[in-house]
Design a protein around this motif. Structure first.
Motif, PDB file in Angstrom:
ATOM      1  N   GLY A 181       0.800  -1.206   0.000  1.00 40.57           N
ATOM      2  CA  GLY A 181       0.000   0.000   0.000  1.00 40.57           C
ATOM      3  C   GLY A 181       0.835   1.258   0.000  1.00 40.57           C
ATOM      4  O   GLY A 181       0.616   2.183  -0.799  1.00 40.57           O
ATOM      5  N   ARG A 182       1.813   1.310   0.878  1.00 42.38           N
ATOM      6  CA  ARG A 182       2.640   2.518   0.959  1.00 42.38           C
ATOM      7  C   ARG A 182       3.457   2.729  -0.319  1.00 42.38           C
ATOM      8  O   ARG A 182       3.619   3.862  -0.774  1.00 42.38           O
ATOM      9  N   THR A 183       3.948   1.643  -0.889  1.00 45.61           N
ATOM     10  CA  THR A 183       4.718   1.768  -2.125  1.00 45.61           C
ATOM     11  C   THR A 183       3.836   2.293  -3.261  1.00 45.61           C
ATOM     12  O   THR A 183       4.228   3.203  -4.000  1.00 45.61           O
ATOM     13  N   ALA A 184       2.623   1.745  -3.381  1.00 50.61           N
ATOM     14  CA  ALA A 184       1.724   2.186  -4.446  1.00 50.61           C
ATOM     15  C   ALA A 184       1.316   3.640  -4.254  1.00 50.61           C
ATOM     16  O   ALA A 184       1.356   4.442  -5.202  1.00 50.61           O
ATOM     17  N   ILE A 185       0.934   3.993  -3.050  1.00 51.94           N
ATOM     18  CA  ILE A 185       0.478   5.355  -2.773  1.00 51.94           C
ATOM     19  C   ILE A 185       1.578   6.370  -3.040  1.00 51.94           C
ATOM     20  O   ILE A 185       1.331   7.465  -3.546  1.00 51.94           O
TER      21      ILE A 185
ATOM     22  N   ASP B  68       7.244  10.461   8.281  1.00 46.65           N
ATOM     23  CA  ASP B  68       8.655  10.407   7.886  1.00 46.65           C
ATOM     24  C   ASP B  68       8.881   9.317   6.838  1.00 46.65           C
ATOM     25  O   ASP B  68       9.616   9.512   5.866  1.00 46.65           O
ATOM     26  N   ASP B  69       8.242   8.161   7.042  1.00 48.68           N
ATOM     27  CA  ASP B  69       8.391   7.053   6.100  1.00 48.68           C
ATOM     28  C   ASP B  69       7.832   7.411   4.730  1.00 48.68           C
ATOM     29  O   ASP B  69       8.463   7.144   3.697  1.00 48.68           O
ATOM     30  N   MET B  70       6.648   8.026   4.703  1.00 50.69           N
ATOM     31  CA  MET B  70       6.038   8.353   3.417  1.00 50.69           C
ATOM     32  C   MET B  70       6.781   9.475   2.698  1.00 50.69           C
ATOM     33  O   MET B  70       6.869   9.486   1.464  1.00 50.69           O
ATOM     34  N   ARG B  71       7.334  10.402   3.454  1.00 54.67           N
ATOM     35  CA  ARG B  71       8.162  11.430   2.820  1.00 54.67           C
ATOM     36  C   ARG B  71       9.386  10.794   2.170  1.00 54.67           C
ATOM     37  O   ARG B  71       9.777  11.164   1.051  1.00 54.67           O
TER      38      ARG B  71
ATOM     39  N   ARG C 262       8.362   8.858  -0.959  1.00 55.08           N
ATOM     40  CA  ARG C 262       8.005   9.791  -2.038  1.00 55.08           C
ATOM     41  C   ARG C 262       9.260  10.325  -2.727  1.00 55.08           C
ATOM     42  O   ARG C 262       9.330  10.411  -3.963  1.00 55.08           O
ATOM     43  N   GLU C 263      10.234  10.669  -1.925  1.00 52.67           N
ATOM     44  CA  GLU C 263      11.487  11.178  -2.487  1.00 52.67           C
ATOM     45  C   GLU C 263      12.183  10.093  -3.302  1.00 52.67           C
ATOM     46  O   GLU C 263      12.691  10.359  -4.406  1.00 52.67           O
ATOM     47  N   GLU C 264      12.186   8.851  -2.782  1.00 50.53           N
ATOM     48  CA  GLU C 264      12.817   7.753  -3.506  1.00 50.53           C
ATOM     49  C   GLU C 264      12.091   7.433  -4.808  1.00 50.53           C
ATOM     50  O   GLU C 264      12.702   6.941  -5.766  1.00 50.53           O
ATOM     51  N   ALA C 265      10.777   7.711  -4.836  1.00 53.30           N
ATOM     52  CA  ALA C 265      10.001   7.487  -6.058  1.00 53.30           C
ATOM     53  C   ALA C 265      10.211   8.594  -7.092  1.00 53.30           C
ATOM     54  O   ALA C 265       9.699   8.507  -8.218  1.00 53.30           O
ATOM     55  N   GLY C 266      10.936   9.638  -6.712  1.00 54.46           N
ATOM     56  CA  GLY C 266      11.203  10.734  -7.628  1.00 54.46           C
ATOM     57  C   GLY C 266      10.019  11.640  -7.871  1.00 54.46           C
ATOM     58  O   GLY C 266       9.943  12.314  -8.903  1.00 54.46           O
ATOM     59  N   ARG C 267       9.098  11.651  -6.915  1.00 52.92           N
ATOM     60  CA  ARG C 267       7.894  12.480  -7.042  1.00 52.92           C
ATOM     61  C   ARG C 267       8.006  13.723  -6.176  1.00 52.92           C
ATOM     62  O   ARG C 267       8.764  13.774  -5.201  1.00 52.92           O
TER      63      ARG C 267
ATOM     64  N   PRO D 177       6.840  16.402  -3.301  1.00 57.61           N
ATOM     65  CA  PRO D 177       6.329  16.074  -1.961  1.00 57.61           C
ATOM     66  C   PRO D 177       4.804  15.956  -1.947  1.00 57.61           C
ATOM     67  O   PRO D 177       4.100  16.592  -2.742  1.00 57.61           O
ATOM     68  N   PHE D 178       4.290  15.124  -1.034  1.00 62.85           N
ATOM     69  CA  PHE D 178       2.847  15.045  -0.841  1.00 62.85           C
ATOM     70  C   PHE D 178       2.300  16.423  -0.477  1.00 62.85           C
ATOM     71  O   PHE D 178       2.910  17.168   0.296  1.00 62.85           O
ATOM     72  N   GLN D 179       1.129  16.735  -1.004  1.00 63.97           N
ATOM     73  CA  GLN D 179       0.529  18.039  -0.715  1.00 63.97           C
ATOM     74  C   GLN D 179      -0.096  18.099   0.669  1.00 63.97           C
ATOM     75  O   GLN D 179      -0.166  19.171   1.277  1.00 63.97           O
ATOM     76  N   HIS D 180      -0.592  16.951   1.164  1.00 65.01           N
ATOM     77  CA  HIS D 180      -1.222  16.925   2.484  1.00 65.01           C
ATOM     78  C   HIS D 180      -0.959  15.601   3.171  1.00 65.01           C
ATOM     79  O   HIS D 180      -0.793  14.559   2.519  1.00 65.01           O
TER      80      HIS D 180
END
Length: 339
Positions: free
Chosen positions: A188-192, A214-217, A220-225, A227-230
């Motif tokens: 889930g976290r990888t897909a999101i 912290d994990d999702m940030r 996200r950075e590792e996915a090259g995207r 930052p999350f907006q919220h």
């Protein structure tokens, strides 16, 4: 901090209280919506289930998307975030509905993509229920199709789950709906991290939210995207003039009695791949809403919210019971302390 509330499409949020003074009528939902729009709330989440997860399988529930269009028509300011389970909606039809609702909402419509967990609901409604990780793979492709239909004319797609050939979708949405999603498993976290614009989570402690954010940030950075907006969190709020009154209300709503309202409990904990154990007491309130401990006097609740804000939570999605009077109390007594 942005303040949101759950639109009570199930007639309430408490599994131990039969009458929450929240009748499931559109007149009442419209009153709640207009009030929230006026008193300072920023967003409403309209959840989607075809069976009543709170009051039992024979309990009533409104359709999320029909409710969304109606709420959009009676409000003017709040963001309207609607839950979407890809397995229940063909993507091209969803893209068309979303574009139409965005026109009604004048750009305020957003989506919460939910990869589903309730196998019994899928069985009753004739929907194929896939394995956990497969559901997130479908969600990823589904969002790709939505965004393609909203931005290209004609749009074609040949994927594992969906195929479209030169599909026309007009008019396009005036504003592309923001995509929220939540999940706690590795898949889930990888897909999101790859497809969503914002991350949502069940209620948790301050430390649990710090670790998740912290994990999702990092992901996200590792996915090259970008930052999350919220970062949003579900929570159930109990605000009273004294600590004693707040504790008495907490005791009342967590008087656990296993019965019809708990029919979905085992499926929820077994199918969701949660990272935190959910007790029957936690399950008294929807979506682990008690874990954030937004319980106490206005000053105590405001101080607790500041702790969540400090670790990165910027959107609270709150449940109240009774929905209308407690929403008004929160807007009057807590929101001004944080603005």
């Amino acid at each position: 901090m942005r303040f949101g509330y759950w639109t009570p499409v199930f007639g309430g949020w408490l599994r131990n209280v039969d009458d929450e003074e929240t009748p499931l009528t559109f007149e009442h939902i419209a009153e709640i919506s207009r009030t929230a729009d006026e008193v300072g709330f920023d967003v409403t989440l309209i959840p989607e289930l075809n069976l009543n997860d709170i009051k039992g399988l024979d309990g009533p529930t409104f359709d999320a998307w029909a409710t969304t269009a109606a709420v959009a028509a009676v409000t003017s300011r709040i963001e309207i975030m609607t839950a979407l389970r890809p397995s229940f909606h063909p993507p091209a039809l969803t893209a068309k509905q979303a574009a139409t609702i965005q026109a009604i909402a004048n750009g305020r419509f957003t989506l919460n993509v939910v990869s589903a967990w309730w196998e019994e609901e899928a069985r009753q409604y004739g929907v194929t229920f896939q394995e956990h990780d497969d559901r997130y793979a479908v969600s990823t492709e589904y969002v790709e199709v939505l965004r393609g239909l909203w931005s290209e004319t004609p749009f074609s797609h040949a994927g594992s789950s969906f195929q479209l050939n030169e599909t026309y979708l007009e008019p396009k949405p005036s504003v592309l709906p923001l995509i929220y999603a939540g999940g706690e498993s590795e898949a889930g976290r990888t897909a999101i991290s790859s497809f969503a614009d914002a991350y949502l989570t069940h209620g948790g402690t301050v430390e649990e939210l710090r670790v998740k954010i912290d994990d999702m940030r990092r992901r996200r950075e590792e996915a090259g995207r970008e930052p999350f907006q919220h970062f949003g969190m579900a929570a159930y709020a109990i605000v009273r003039d004294t600590e004693e009154e707040a504790q008495a209300e907490l005791d009342r709503i967590t008087d656990v009695r296993e019965g019809a309202a708990y029919e979905s409990y085992q499926q929820f904990v077994s199918r969701s791949h949660l990272d935190t154990a959910v007790s029957l007491r936690d399950y008294s309130v929807s979506n682990r809403g008690l874990r954030p401990e937004l319980i106490g006097t206005p000053d105590q609740v405001a101080a607790r919210i500041r702790e969540f804000e400090a670790v990165g939570v910027d959107t609270l999605l709150l449940q109240f019971s009774p929905a209308l009077s407690e929403l008004e109390r929160f807007a009057r007594d807590v929101i001004p302390r944080l603005r």
